[in-house]
Structures are given as C-alpha cells and as structure tokens.
Design an enzyme around this catalytic site. Structure first.
Site, short mmCIF file in Angstrom:
data_model
loop_
_atom_site.label_atom_id
_atom_site.label_comp_id
_atom_site.label_asym_id
_atom_site.label_seq_id
_atom_site.Cartn_x
_atom_site.Cartn_y
_atom_site.Cartn_z
CG HIS A 125 -2.04 -1.22 0.81
ND1 HIS A 125 -2.77 -1.53 2.16
CD2 HIS A 125 -2.57 -1.83 -0.05
CE1 HIS A 125 -3.64 -2.44 1.75
NE2 HIS A 125 -3.56 -2.57 0.39
CB CYS A 133 5.94 13.35 -10.27
SG CYS A 133 5.55 14.40 -11.43
CB CYS A 175 8.38 16.43 -10.28
SG CYS A 175 9.06 15.23 -11.00
CB SER A 217 -9.47 -7.09 9.96
OG SER A 217 -9.26 -6.07 8.76
CD GLU A 243 -11.22 -7.60 17.81
OE1 GLU A 243 -11.70 -7.48 16.83
OE2 GLU A 243 -11.10 -6.59 18.67
#
Ligand code: NAD
Length: 280
Positions: A125, A133, A175, A217, A243
């Site tokens: 991610h 840019c 940039c 999760s 969990e």
C-alpha cells in the site's frame, strides 16, 4: 494447545523451513501508537474515509474546506511521526538478520518495519514517507522534518479560504524532473496496487513454507488474498492477532494477543535453536 507450546512449535518450523514470510497489517503497529483502521481512536473515527481516503475527496476538501484538510494532514502527521518500532517490528528485524525471514509483505505505510531492522519489505500500500509525481511518476523520499515545519508554518497563519488554498498550493512539493505536483506515494481507496510489489508478494507467498500473518483483519482486498495464496501453495499459516479474523478458520495456528508480546519469545526460541556462530 497452550500459547507456550504454539510458540515452541512455530519456532521449530522457522528453524526447519526453507522460506519464512511475514504478512503484516495495522495491528503490528498498534503498540507503536498508530491506531488500527477500525480501532478506537483511529483517524477514520474523526475523518470519513469516503472523503479523506481518496484523492478526489481530498482535492474537493482542499477547495471547499482547506483548513479542515490541513487539520487532517497535521493529525495524521503527528500520529505517524511520534511512532517508534515496537518489540514485534524489532523481532522481525532480528529474524531477518539471522537469515530466518525471507521478506515482510506489509499493508502498512508507516516505515516501522524498516526502522525495526527489516530490509526486505514489500509494501503493498505504498509508503507515507515517499512522494510520487502526478505527471511523470518519479518518486522521491519525503523529508519528515521539513514537512513538519511546513505544516507548522501553514497552521500558524490565519488567512481566509482563498488565502489558505493559495498557501497550501504553494506548499505542495514539486517534481524535480518535470515540475509536476507530487502526491503521497500511498494506495488510496479505489486505487490499484503497485504492480512490481504485488507480483513480488504473490511469488513470496506461493513459495514459502511458513507465513506469519500479524495484525490484519484480512478485509482489504486484494492484499487479503496473500495468506490464501500461501496456504494453497502448501505453507503452514500462523496468525498472530488480537481478535479472530476471516483468515482464522483457514490457519494452522492462531495466537491471540499482542504482537509485541508474542513475537519476541518466538524469535528468542529460534535464536536458542540456531548454531552459535549464526548469532551475531
Ligand atoms: P485493520 O485495522 O483492519 O485490522 C487490524 C487487526 O489487527 C485486527 O484484526 C486486530 O484484531 C489486530 N490487532 C490490533 N492490535 C493488535 C496487536 N497489538 N497485536 C496483534 N494484532 C492486533 O488492519 P489491516 O487489515 O491492516 O487493514 C487496514 C488498512 O489500513 C491497511 O490497508 C493499512 O494499509 C491501512 N492502515 C495502515 C496503518 C499503518 O501504516 N500503521 C494504520 C492504519 C491503517
């Protein structure tokens, strides 16, 4: 099976495996002070992900409520810049250093995996500390100190809406190659994953003998398919989570608790089992 026995068995698998991979999510960084996606006190409790989790929503907020946008960026910056690697990040760093961890596939954008000592980090991610840019895709690191100072300066002025739009516009990094605007090099909601990282992650998942799934999760696709790929390739799956998750019914071991408390004893047991010359 009690926790001690699970830790013993997993450390033995790590010692015997040809390839061990970790797959991490927001939960591994919770003990560093970064709230999880759905956790209490998380940034999305205060700011709707439908607006602040994608570029069009952020662009609209920039035009309609620039002060609110500045507040969001400042809140996020303060949370992330305070965070330090916790014992779970450090344990993975040690495992890699001992030659017992091939890679960490992470959904996190916080850089704590690398700061904890891991070199082989596959970032599905993106990275909050990297800019890209919008025009030519050139990447460059974000200087967090300068960024913090720019935020402070922006926050100390009180112009009207148009004045604030102008000030934020001037502060957006450009940039160095083509002069285009730079954006955070993270994957916002609705955007595709970086292709090289995704292919690398798939190949690591399909070829490992053990995957440790830590603090996720398992709801955000396509990243969440990684443990299933590993399982279908024949890997043993150990889940470390506070969990149970949708992944839990498919795993071979589930260790419920804090990653910062469970990972260090696993790595200590591995270190005890290694030949002495391998421990530096
Ligand atoms: P999630 O928030 O959906 O789930 C976190 C999981 O971690 C939960 O199952 C919870 O039980 C578990 N958990 C919480 N504290 C834990 C601890 N101390 N030890 C072990 N487990 C713990 O996280 P996700 O599945 O990673 O999805 C969230 C998305 O949001 C990801 O795409 C991620 O990029 C992003 N995100 C990143 C960060 C970060 O970079 N630190 C923080 C928040 C969100």
């Amino acid at each position: 099976m009690v926790m001690e026995d699970k830790i013993k068995e997993i450390s033995q698998i790590i010692l015997e495996a040809k390839k061990v991979v970790a797959f991490t999510g927001a939960g591994i960084s919770a003990e560093s002070g970064i709230p999880t996606f759905r956790g209490k006190g998380g940034i999305w409790e205060k700011y709707s992900p439908a607006i602040y989790g994608n570029l069009p929503g952020l662009a609209l907020t920039f035009l309609l409520r620039p002060k609110k946008l500045l507040q969001f960026i400042t809140d996020a910056y303060e949370t992330f810049s305070r965070a330090q690697p916790n014992p779970a990040h450090l344990a993975l760093g040690r495992l890699e250093k001992r030659g017992r961890l091939s890679s960490v596939i992470t959904q996190n954008i916080d850089n704590l995996q690398e700061r904890g000592g891991c070199r082989n980090v596959i970032k599905l991610h993106g990275d909050l500390y990297r800019l890209r840019c919008l025009k030519c895709n050139t990447q460059r690191p974000l200087d967090p100190t300068n960024f913090g100072l720019a935020l402070q300066e922006l926050g100390s002025t009180q112009p009207g809406r148009f004045g604030m739009i102008q000030k934020i516009r001037e502060a957006i990094p450009r940039c160095l190659d083509c002069g285009g605007w730079m954006r955070p090099d993270i994957v916002f909601f609705g955007e595709g994953l970086p292709q090289d990282e995704w292919l690398h992650a798939q190949s690591e998942a399909q070829s490992c003998d053990l995957m440790m799934v830590i603090g996720t999760s398992g709801l955000i696709q396509p990243a969440a398919s990684i443990p299933y790929l590993a399982k279908s390739g024949g890997a043993t799956i150990a889940e470390i989570t506070q969990e149970r998750s949708p992944i839990s019914p498919f795993v071979d071991y589930i260790l419920l608790g804090k990653a910062g408390e469970i990972m260090p004893p696993i790595v200590e047991a591995v270190e005890k089992g290694l030949p002495k010359q391998k421990i530096r």
